[in-house]
Enzyme design. Sequence first.
Site, PDB file in Angstrom:
ATOM      1  N   ASN A 134      -7.059 -14.544  -2.013  1.00 11.47           N
ATOM      2  CA  ASN A 134      -7.850 -13.771  -2.789  1.00 11.47           C
ATOM      3  C   ASN A 134      -6.777 -13.327  -4.031  1.00 11.47           C
ATOM      4  O   ASN A 134      -5.701 -13.910  -4.146  1.00 11.47           O
ATOM      5  CB  ASN A 134      -8.093 -12.573  -2.103  1.00 11.47           C
ATOM      6  CG  ASN A 134      -9.724 -11.854  -2.590  1.00 11.47           C
ATOM      7  OD1 ASN A 134      -9.638 -12.091  -3.812  1.00 11.47           O
ATOM      8  ND2 ASN A 134     -10.508 -11.805  -1.935  1.00 11.47           N
ATOM      9  N   HIS A 147      18.564  -9.669  -2.119  1.00 11.99           N
ATOM     10  CA  HIS A 147      19.955  -9.476  -2.660  1.00 11.99           C
ATOM     11  C   HIS A 147      21.066  -8.781  -1.733  1.00 11.99           C
ATOM     12  O   HIS A 147      20.719  -8.316  -0.729  1.00 11.99           O
ATOM     13  CB  HIS A 147      19.580  -8.257  -3.771  1.00 11.99           C
ATOM     14  CG  HIS A 147      18.636  -8.708  -4.756  1.00 11.99           C
ATOM     15  ND1 HIS A 147      18.902  -9.624  -5.874  1.00 11.99           N
ATOM     16  CD2 HIS A 147      17.082  -8.606  -4.733  1.00 11.99           C
ATOM     17  CE1 HIS A 147      17.834  -9.720  -6.529  1.00 11.99           C
ATOM     18  NE2 HIS A 147      16.854  -9.105  -5.728  1.00 11.99           N
ATOM     19  N   GLY A 171      -5.303  -7.493   3.231  1.00  9.91           N
ATOM     20  CA  GLY A 171      -5.140  -7.147   1.870  1.00  9.91           C
ATOM     21  C   GLY A 171      -3.890  -6.409   1.785  1.00  9.91           C
ATOM     22  O   GLY A 171      -3.544  -5.654   2.799  1.00  9.91           O
ATOM     23  N   LYS A 192       4.406  -4.505  13.425  1.00 12.01           N
ATOM     24  CA  LYS A 192       4.506  -4.507  14.901  1.00 12.01           C
ATOM     25  C   LYS A 192       3.341  -5.077  15.523  1.00 12.01           C
ATOM     26  O   LYS A 192       2.256  -4.819  14.950  1.00 12.01           O
ATOM     27  CB  LYS A 192       5.031  -3.196  15.462  1.00 12.01           C
ATOM     28  CG  LYS A 192       6.269  -2.958  14.938  1.00 12.01           C
ATOM     29  CD  LYS A 192       6.432  -1.563  15.758  1.00 12.01           C
ATOM     30  CE  LYS A 192       8.092  -1.069  15.057  1.00 12.01           C
ATOM     31  NZ  LYS A 192       8.402   0.336  15.473  1.00 12.01           N
TER      32      LYS A 192
END
Length: 185
Positions: free
Chosen positions: A83, A113, A140, A178
């Site tokens: 989407n 990083h 989403g 989780k």
Amino acid sequence: MTEKEKMIKELYYDPSDKGLAEDRIYCKNLCFDFNRLPFDEEEAGKEILKKLLGSTKEHFYITAPFYCDYGYNISIGNNFYANHNLVILDCAEVKIGDNVLFGPNCGVYTAGHPLDPKERNSGLEFAKSITIEDNVWIGGGVQIMPGVTIGRNSVIGSGAVVTKSIPPNTVAAGNPCKPIKEIKP
């Protein structure tokens, strides 16, 4: 060893390298071309994505806008759907299986990083590959971090931040994400 080779081998690399910068510009220009197409030009969009991505199978659809860093490190399986607003930072390999669905506003981030500020300030980066196996639904707003594998047949709940691998046949959600329950066929 070139900086690109270091990046792909998941070693510290310098992203300001001229060759990597040129690769990103090429990629960003293809993303720009894809994102500005009218929605009824689906075939033209697919051709741009086939040029951009490392590999695709026959049936896939990505809803604009879509952004990535290099493109060539991304492989998507058959019946892939994404989407609006998928971002893939593909400094390392991103393997996406068959029948994978992404909700809107998702991110797949292989880039990282150093934790040590002196190393981080040097400008070096690293990347860890991400694998999303077959038959996975990503809700989403999900963010997937470097080095994660999401097992086949799993569902990741909306808004999750996936920092660790998720086993197959699992519903998982939260920040950090989780496992919540097993999916039984």
